[in-house]
Motif scaffolding. Structure first.
Motif, PDB file in Angstrom:
ATOM      1  N   TYR A  60       0.693  -1.238  -0.069  1.00  0.00           N
ATOM      2  CA  TYR A  60       0.006   0.031   0.089  1.00  0.00           C
ATOM      3  C   TYR A  60       1.060   1.160   0.094  1.00  0.00           C
ATOM      4  O   TYR A  60       1.878   1.181   0.702  1.00  0.00           O
ATOM      5  CB  TYR A  60      -1.197   0.187   1.319  1.00  0.00           C
ATOM      6  N   GLN A  64      -3.527   4.846   0.269  1.00  0.00           N
ATOM      7  CA  GLN A  64      -4.139   3.436   0.471  1.00  0.00           C
ATOM      8  C   GLN A  64      -4.177   3.307   1.767  1.00  0.00           C
ATOM      9  O   GLN A  64      -5.348   2.744   2.438  1.00  0.00           O
ATOM     10  CB  GLN A  64      -3.483   2.432  -0.599  1.00  0.00           C
ATOM     11  N   TYR A  68      -7.574   2.479   4.010  1.00  0.00           N
ATOM     12  CA  TYR A  68      -7.980   1.302   4.768  1.00  0.00           C
ATOM     13  C   TYR A  68      -8.493   1.531   6.128  1.00  0.00           C
ATOM     14  O   TYR A  68      -9.397   0.949   6.700  1.00  0.00           O
ATOM     15  CB  TYR A  68      -6.624   0.432   4.685  1.00  0.00           C
ATOM     16  N   PRO A 202      -3.905  -4.273   8.540  1.00  0.00           N
ATOM     17  CA  PRO A 202      -4.037  -5.096   7.470  1.00  0.00           C
ATOM     18  C   PRO A 202      -3.458  -6.142   7.471  1.00  0.00           C
ATOM     19  O   PRO A 202      -2.102  -6.434   7.777  1.00  0.00           O
ATOM     20  CB  PRO A 202      -3.558  -3.932   6.163  1.00  0.00           C
ATOM     21  N   ASN A 204      -2.033  -7.815   5.001  1.00  0.00           N
ATOM     22  CA  ASN A 204      -0.803  -7.976   4.461  1.00  0.00           C
ATOM     23  C   ASN A 204       0.383  -7.273   5.061  1.00  0.00           C
ATOM     24  O   ASN A 204       1.516  -7.386   4.239  1.00  0.00           O
ATOM     25  CB  ASN A 204      -1.117  -7.490   2.902  1.00  0.00           C
ATOM     26  N   ARG A 215      -4.748 -14.840   5.727  1.00  0.00           N
ATOM     27  CA  ARG A 215      -5.478 -14.415   4.747  1.00  0.00           C
ATOM     28  C   ARG A 215      -6.101 -15.722   3.987  1.00  0.00           C
ATOM     29  O   ARG A 215      -6.983 -15.393   3.267  1.00  0.00           O
ATOM     30  CB  ARG A 215      -4.511 -13.948   3.748  1.00  0.00           C
ATOM     31  N   GLN A 224     -10.336  -7.414   4.805  1.00  0.00           N
ATOM     32  CA  GLN A 224      -9.251  -7.230   3.972  1.00  0.00           C
ATOM     33  C   GLN A 224      -9.803  -7.332   2.393  1.00  0.00           C
ATOM     34  O   GLN A 224      -9.160  -6.350   1.716  1.00  0.00           O
ATOM     35  CB  GLN A 224      -8.368  -8.251   4.354  1.00  0.00           C
ATOM     36  N   MET A 225     -10.415  -8.393   2.222  1.00  0.00           N
ATOM     37  CA  MET A 225     -10.745  -8.278   0.667  1.00  0.00           C
ATOM     38  C   MET A 225     -11.803  -7.282  -0.038  1.00  0.00           C
ATOM     39  O   MET A 225     -11.472  -6.418  -0.969  1.00  0.00           O
ATOM     40  CB  MET A 225     -11.439  -9.470   0.657  1.00  0.00           C
ATOM     41  N   ASP A 228      -9.269  -4.329  -0.224  1.00  0.00           N
ATOM     42  CA  ASP A 228      -8.622  -4.512  -1.577  1.00  0.00           C
ATOM     43  C   ASP A 228      -9.126  -4.373  -2.749  1.00  0.00           C
ATOM     44  O   ASP A 228      -8.406  -3.667  -3.423  1.00  0.00           O
ATOM     45  CB  ASP A 228      -7.733  -5.932  -1.284  1.00  0.00           C
ATOM     46  N   GLU A 233      -6.795  -3.190  -5.812  1.00  0.00           N
ATOM     47  CA  GLU A 233      -5.684  -4.071  -5.619  1.00  0.00           C
ATOM     48  C   GLU A 233      -5.931  -4.977  -6.181  1.00  0.00           C
ATOM     49  O   GLU A 233      -4.955  -6.094  -6.735  1.00  0.00           O
ATOM     50  CB  GLU A 233      -5.212  -4.112  -4.298  1.00  0.00           C
ATOM     51  N   ARG A 234      -7.295  -5.186  -6.573  1.00  0.00           N
ATOM     52  CA  ARG A 234      -7.804  -6.721  -7.153  1.00  0.00           C
ATOM     53  C   ARG A 234      -8.488  -6.256  -8.324  1.00  0.00           C
ATOM     54  O   ARG A 234      -9.587  -5.693  -8.325  1.00  0.00           O
ATOM     55  CB  ARG A 234      -8.633  -7.469  -6.275  1.00  0.00           C
ATOM     56  N   THR A 242     -10.942 -13.367  -6.017  1.00  0.00           N
ATOM     57  CA  THR A 242     -11.413 -12.881  -4.700  1.00  0.00           C
ATOM     58  C   THR A 242     -12.802 -13.239  -4.384  1.00  0.00           C
ATOM     59  O   THR A 242     -13.083 -13.669  -3.156  1.00  0.00           O
ATOM     60  CB  THR A 242     -11.247 -11.422  -4.480  1.00  0.00           C
TER      61      THR A 242
END
Lengths: 273, 275
Positions: A60, A64, A68, A202, A204, A215, A224-225, A228, A233-234, A242
């Motif tokens: 991040y 970011q 979060y 987070p 990560n 995770r 988290q998902m 992201d 990020e995804r 995801t």
């Protein structure tokens, strides 16, 4: 077909009723928004200090990381990470035996509470999620989804997160059939919920194997998902992976809940004589 | 004369002792449950420190402070808060009592209302949080390399007591606010739990205006920042003069007096649900 439509209307009404019920507590909601904002502010500065020291930590950038923090505050009650959903009520009904009445109703126990929890989550997102997020965006430089599709992708991830969250808490509540007192399990679930969802930090950023482990657990689907996805990020196949992860946990946990519900229902009949 | 002035206080303490003893007896009827909730309380708060440990698995310093120094701030804040929480942690139930009208029961009893509300459902399991804070503080004191002087040694227990006093005032003030806003227990949480979280980190982490706010408006900085930074030999926030490290007793006394006034005003404004 007609019966089906009737069923759908029933659960839709439960969802709506639950939404209205939470919407009644206006003062409590305002107080909650205030608390979320204060905590968001405190956490944002600690994250700033952390990312000052290690730019790019966990993949991040600083903006970011700040985003979060505010997402965590916005989703805290939506995902009932620290409890406060329907589970207390359901445990109480199991403990007192009122659950027997529920089981006689021409509605499915799991679907009924899922419908109610969706209503609760929808209200919490609107009532307690938006204001802290707007405050955060005004005070700090946040990373927002660039287009409507980005917001939609996040919304889907959030809805799937609510499904996983519900599935976990339904299992927590059903444990009361065997333990009679849900306090211990509720507390353990709350601990796991705050720690493994990434609420404290987070996932990560978690080092090595602990990070991998965290995770892979269902709680990562709660904060988290969706975070992201929100942070971009995804995308592409990573986004689909995801969703698959979230759906996988939701289906698995809901199925276990269904199984336990069947076993527990038989227990009630036995107890009732 | 002096005796008359003190008698309400003595009466309050007596009521507090009796009611809390009653709740402890009732808690002890279910020993396993008590042990579990106390441990749960310990674990919940311990995760806050685990988060700090995880941060330090990635960095050596945070806001220019080492892990041991932050553990010292954390332990002091958490212990002071834990003391106040054990004594007054039930105060946030006041809003519910105002809402459902059960506050009336307390008003007709021949004991000070504040003592009754404070001892209501006295939660001895809250020692879990206190234990956690004490443990981290002990760890910090063992690891830190401090040039101890008698004054610095004295500062540690003084900081904990005054910190508990300041948090106690926040608890009482927050409860008084609930006479007005019955449904707003969470606002109190922002200042109590939020306050202790803020103080777990060094002031260098936060924006100047926020530090100003918790120094001059709601003087939480006196709980641990100023006295602890004196012990650590670190510069004070906002370039405050060095003697401010010794002011926590005054700040705590003033805040407690103010909380008393606010409480009485809140109680006077109370109209029962029926009327």
């Amino acid at each position: 077909m007609l019966v089906r439509a009737g069923r759908f209307r029933l659960y839709a009404a439960v969802t709506e009723g639950s939404f209205r019920r939470y919407a009644t507590y206006r003062m409590a909601t305002a107080a909650g928004v205030f608390t979320n904002t204060v905590f968001g502010l405190i956490l944002a500065y600690t994250y700033l200090a952390l990312w000052d020291e290690r730019p790019g930590l966990g993949g991040y950038d600083q903006s970011q990381a700040l985003t979060y923090v505010w997402l965590g505050q916005a989703l805290l009650t939506v995902m009932a990470l620290m409890g406060g959903g329907f589970e207390g009520e359901l445990i109480e009904r199991i403990r007192t035996g009122d659950i027997a009445v529920d089981l006689y109703r021409p509605a499915d126990l799991q679907l009924w509470w899922l419908a109610a929890d969706v209503g609760r989550a929808a209200f919490q997102l609107l009532g307690r999620g938006i204001v802290p997020m707007v405050f955060g965006a005004l005070v700090f430089d946040l990373t927002l989804p660039p287009d409507v599709l980005g917001w939609l992708a996040f919304l889907v991830a959030a809805v799937l997160g609510v499904a996983v969250s519900f599935a976990i808490r339904f299992l927590v509540a059903l444990s009361a059939f065997w333990l009679m007192d849900g306090a211990g399990v509720t507390q353990v679930a709350m601990l796991a919920g705050t720690f493994f969802s990434g609420m404290l930090l987070p996932l990560n950023v978690f080092p090595g194997a602990l990070g991998e482990f965290a995770r892979a657990l269902p709680w990562s689907a709660l904060l988290q998902m969706p975070a992201d996805v929100f942070l971009g990020e995804r995308s592409g196949t990573a986004l689909l992976r995801t969703y698959a992860f979230q759906i996988g946990w939701a289906v698995a946990l809901l199925a276990v809940g269904r199984l336990l519900q069947a076993v527990a229902t038989r227990r009630v009949v036995v107890q009732g004589g | 004369m002096a005796d008359d002035d003190l008698s309400p206080v003595r009466e309050g303490l007596r009521a507090y002792r009796l009611i809390s003893a009653m709740w402890i007896r009732s808690l002890m009827a279910y020993r396993v449950s008590f042990a579990m909730t106390a441990f749960g309380n310990f674990a919940v708060t311990a995760f806050d420190f685990v988060a700090i440990l995880l941060m330090f698995s990635q960095v050596d310093r945070l806001g220019g402070y080492s892990l041991a120094e932050i553990a010292f701030l954390y332990g002091a804040s958490c212990t002071a808060f834990g003391l106040a929480d054990v004594a007054l942690g039930s105060m946030d139930r006041l809003g519910r009592r105002v809402r459902d009208g059960t506050l009336d029961t307390l008003l007709v009893r021949p004991a000070p209302v504040l003592a009754q509300v404070a001892a209501d459902r006295f939660g001895l399991h809250r020692v879990g949080r206190l234990a956690q804070g004490t443990l981290v503080l002990t760890y910090a004191l063992v690891v830190l390399d401090i040039d101890w002087t008698p004054l610095k040694v004295l500062m540690v227990p003084l900081m904990l007591l005054c910190g508990a006093g300041i948090f106690a005032a926040v608890f009482v003030g927050g409860a008084a606010f609930q006479f007005v806003a019955q449904d707003a227990a969470e606002v109190q949480n922002a200042f109590t739990y939020g306050g202790t979280t803020l103080l777990q980190y060094p002031p260098t982490v936060f924006a100047k205006d926020l530090v100003r706010g918790v120094t001059f408006v709601l003087p939480l900085a006196f709980v641990n920042w100023l006295p602890a930074l004196y012990v650590l030999g670190r510069p004070y926030p906002l370039d405050l003069p060095s003697w401010t490290a010794f002011t926590p007793p005054l700040v705590a006394a003033a805040l407690l007096a103010l909380a008393g006034v606010v409480w009485r005003a809140g109680l006077r404004s109370y109209r029962s649900t029926g009327s």
